[in-house]
Structure formats: structure tokens, C-alpha cells
Design an enzyme around this catalytic site. Structure first.
Site: not given
Length: 413
Positions: A312, A323, A337
Site C-alpha cells: 500500500s 522511478d 496493493k
């Protein structure tokens, strides 16, 4: 002719009145239990991410469930559970008043219980330990990550939801709860453990300087949960470690099940000068983005530890750092999730968690049920908290090696 038309008109009016007061539940007087059911239906109808509602007629379901005779509040809760189950999505769920209160306490930073983070294994359906909290009664009792909880006070956990299991383990300070534990490691004997509940501080951060590398001070920060105080606690930890001359950092997100979305974004901003942190997509397909701004607290090299229990909001943070090229991820593929829930309070003190959006990493990767693959994959068997940072912690040691070699290369160049 006029007389006939008159009687036809009277019959039509009578028919309409009969439908209004007898056959139409929309305008009938609702009981308090029906109102609770209706409000739950409306919240899902207005906010749920899938406007097909799992390819079913959500309005017809409303009519179907309203026709039931609800004799008490528990029967109403069961009916709401049944209605939500038709969505076939476990994160949209009813939280009974005790469960909702416990969730509020947990995200606020303290609770009374045994100190276990738990989850239901999606492959086996078994109730498993994600991790015991540091210094908790559960850790003192020797319960470890991936142990299976078979019974709670004699109740078979296969009959309980995740929230019900958590509620049964929480309770007043000084009271006792019995857990039947099946150890994860093969060959270990199933055992019954009696644990005395205690007040547990949920300070989500532990920080220290790695003692193994005297030449290159490496700061270690473990973040256990994204509770309300997490961002400030991480900021304080970084400031303290910077004063001690830290040259690199390890951010440990292993077995962190998530928490508050906004807190995850705030923690990401502590490490990033700029760049996108996360994209969200709602039921209309409308995208929104959250970005970093200002200056990061440190520009020192960063390694991020992740595993199957990283979920999560933890995955949002890990994805943002990966990223944006801010940190190198080390460990195992994360939980996966990629859905966001909003919490709504119902009039009787219960709560409703509704999945309202999905999220994507800055590079638009949808990780739901897929997880995030680390840059450096390092598998290891479960370890307890006392073994974190030791020689048996292979993921930690891999992070140390990567950071020291990168710093050495930077100095050489």
C-alpha cells in the site's frame, strides 16, 4: 363518457397512492437499521471505483436488501457485509464500531493489544503474521513473521475476517488472550501461547547508525507504519543522523503494511527535491498527481529494503523513490496493493472503507496484484527484529555492500 373518464382517473390515482404507501420502499418510513443499510449503499454508489459494481445492477441490489426484515443491528451489519461481498473486492468493507475505533487508534499512533501486524495470505486464505511490533508482548512470546495464527481464544481463525481477528487480539491493558500458533519454519510444533495485552506505543520509526562500517557512517531508518506521526518522526530521525555525519541511508520498509496515503506522500517529499510521487485514477478515469517540491532533507545515497510485506502506502513510497532514481530497492517483490480506500463514518460509530481509486507509480506502472520488483533481488527466510542488521539479514547486508561500493566509486572518481 365524462363519467367513465372520471372513474378511470379515480382508479389511477388510487393505484398510485397504493404503490406509494405499500409497494414502494423509496418513500416509506425507514427504520434506523434500514437507514444504515441505505447510507452504506449510497456511499458505495457515489464513491466506489468500479461504476459497474462488479458488472451487476447495484440499484436492484438496493431494492433486494431493503426488502429484508432487519431485526437488530448485528443482522444489519451482516446484511451490509453480504451486500459488499457482491463486489468481490476485499478492501471495500464494513468496520463495526469497535473495529473502526481500533483503526482510528492505530493510525493515531497507539493502542492496547498484543502487538502483531497480520494479514490473510491471498494464496492460502490463512491468517498470518506480517511482523510483531518491536518490544511488544507478541515479540516477547517469540511469535515471528509468517507464523500462522490458527486460533484466537479458541476461535478458529478461518471463520474470522481480518478485522475480526485484529479486534479479538486487541483489548484492555493487563487482560489475557490465547493464541494457537503454527510456526512458519518446517518441523516446528504447533503451540498455544497466553499473552498479556499491553499499551503499545506505535511510534513508527526506529533509527540508528550502522556500527559495522566505521569508515562510512550509514544511517538506518526503519518505518513500520504510515500513521499520523510518521513523516515528522522520519524527518527528526534524518536530522539527528545528519548531525552524526551520516554519509548514506538505508530506509527499511519491510513488513510495512501501509497506512495513511497522505503520510506516504509526505515521507516521499522528505527524500525528493522534485518529481512525481504518485498518480491516482478515479472511477471516471480522471487522473491526479502528487509531486515533490522544495528541498529534500538529504542528498546522501539511499537504499530501500522491501519484501512481500511491503504494501500500500509503502509501495507508493518505494515506487516513487525507484522511478525518480532517488533510491535503489533491495529485497523481494512487494505485496501488490494498488488500490486506495476512503474511510466514511456511519451514524452509529461504525465505519465504511470504500475503494475509491487506484494508483500508479510515477512511470505509470500499475502494481496491483503485481508488486514492485527491486533493483537488487535478495531473498531470505523470515527473521525476527533482533536479527535485523546482523549477519543473517542478507537484504540489509546487500544494501550495505551496495552503498559502500557506490560511495567508494564516487570518491575514486
Amino acid at each position: 363518457m365524462r363519467k367513465r373518464a372520471f372513474w378511470v382517473t379515480i382508479l389511477v390515482i388510487c393505484s398510485l397512492l397504493l404503490n406509494c404507501f405499500v409497494g414502494n420502499p423509496i418513500v416509506s418510513a425507514f427504520t434506523q437499521d434500514q437507514k444504515l443499510l441505505l447510507q452504506s449503499w449510497r456511499l458505495v454508489n457515489q464513491a466506489y471505483i468500479d461504476n459497474s459494481f462488479n458488472n451487476q445492477d447495484w440499484w436492484s441490489l438496493r431494492q433486494q436488501f431493503l426488502q429484508r426484515h432487519l431485526h437488530d443491528r448485528e443482522e444489519t451489519y451482516d446484511t451490509i457485509d453480504e451486500m459488499l461481498a457482491t463486489l468481490d473486492e476485499p478492501f471495500t468493507r464494513l468496520l463495526r464500531p469497535g473495529q473502526y475505533h481500533n483503526l482510528q487508534v492505530s493510525t493515531a499512533g497507539e493502542l492496547s493489544g498484543v502487538g502483531l501486524q497480520i494479514n490473510i495470505n491471498p494464496e492460502t486464505g490463512n491468517l498470518e503474521v506480517v511482523a510483531p511490533l518491536t518490544g511488544s508482548p507478541a515479540e516477547s512470546a517469540g511469535i515471528k513473521a509468517r507464523d500462522r495464527i490458527l486460533k484466537i481464544d479458541g476461535v478458529d481463525t478461518t471463520t474470522l475476517t481480518l478485522d475480526e481477528a485484529a479486534a479479538k487480539m486487541r483489548g484492555s491493558n493487563g487482560t489475557q488472550v490465547s493464541l494457537t500458533i503454527e510456526p512458519y519454519q518446517a518441523g516446528k510444533v504447533i503451540r498455544k501461547v497466553n499473552i498479556i495485552r499491553a499499551n503499545i506505543s506505535l511510534s513508527p520509526v526506529f533509527a540508528d547508525i550502522d556500527s559495522q562500517n566505521q569508515s562510512i557512517p550509514i544511517g538506518y531508518i526503519r518505518l513500520n507504519q504510515f500513521s499520523a506521526n510518521a513523516a515528522q518522526d522520519v524527518a527528526d530521525a534524518v536530522a539527528n543522523l545528519e548531525q552524526q555525519g551520516t554519509k548514506a541511508y538505508i530506509l527499511d520498509l519491510r513488513n510495512n503494511p501501509g497506512g495513511l496515503l497522505q503520510v506516504g506522500i509526505e515521507v516521499a517529499r522528505l527524500w525528493l527535491d522534485d518529481g512525481t510521487i504518485v498518480h491516482t485514477v478515479n472511477r471516471q478515469g480522471i487522473r491526479d498527481s502528487f509531486s515533490a517540491f522544495g528541498s529534500a532533507l538529504t542528498k546522501a545515497p539511499l537504499a530501500v529494503l522491501v519484501n512481500k510485506g511491503t504494501a500500500s502506502a509503502s509501495e507508493i513510497l518505494a515506487g516513487a523513490l525507484q522511478d525518480n532514481g532517488r533510491g535503489i530497492l533491495v529485497g523481494e517483490k512487494t505485496f501488490g496493493k494498488g488500490l486506495i480506500q476512503s474511510l466514511f463514518e456511519l451514524p452509529d460509530g461504525a465505519g465504511l472503507a470504500v475503494t475509491v481509486a487506484k494508483y500508479e507509480t510515477p512511470n505509470h506502472k500499475d502494481i496491483h496484484k503485481l508488486g514492485i520488483v527491486p533493483d537488487e533481488v535478495v531473498s531470505q527466510d523470515p527473521i525476527n527484529y533482533r536479527e535485523i542488521g546482523t549477519d543473517v539479514d542478507l537484504q540489509y547486508q546487500a544494501a550495505i555492500k551496495l552503498l559502500t561500493s557506490n560511495i567508494a566509486m564516487a570518491h575514486a572518481s
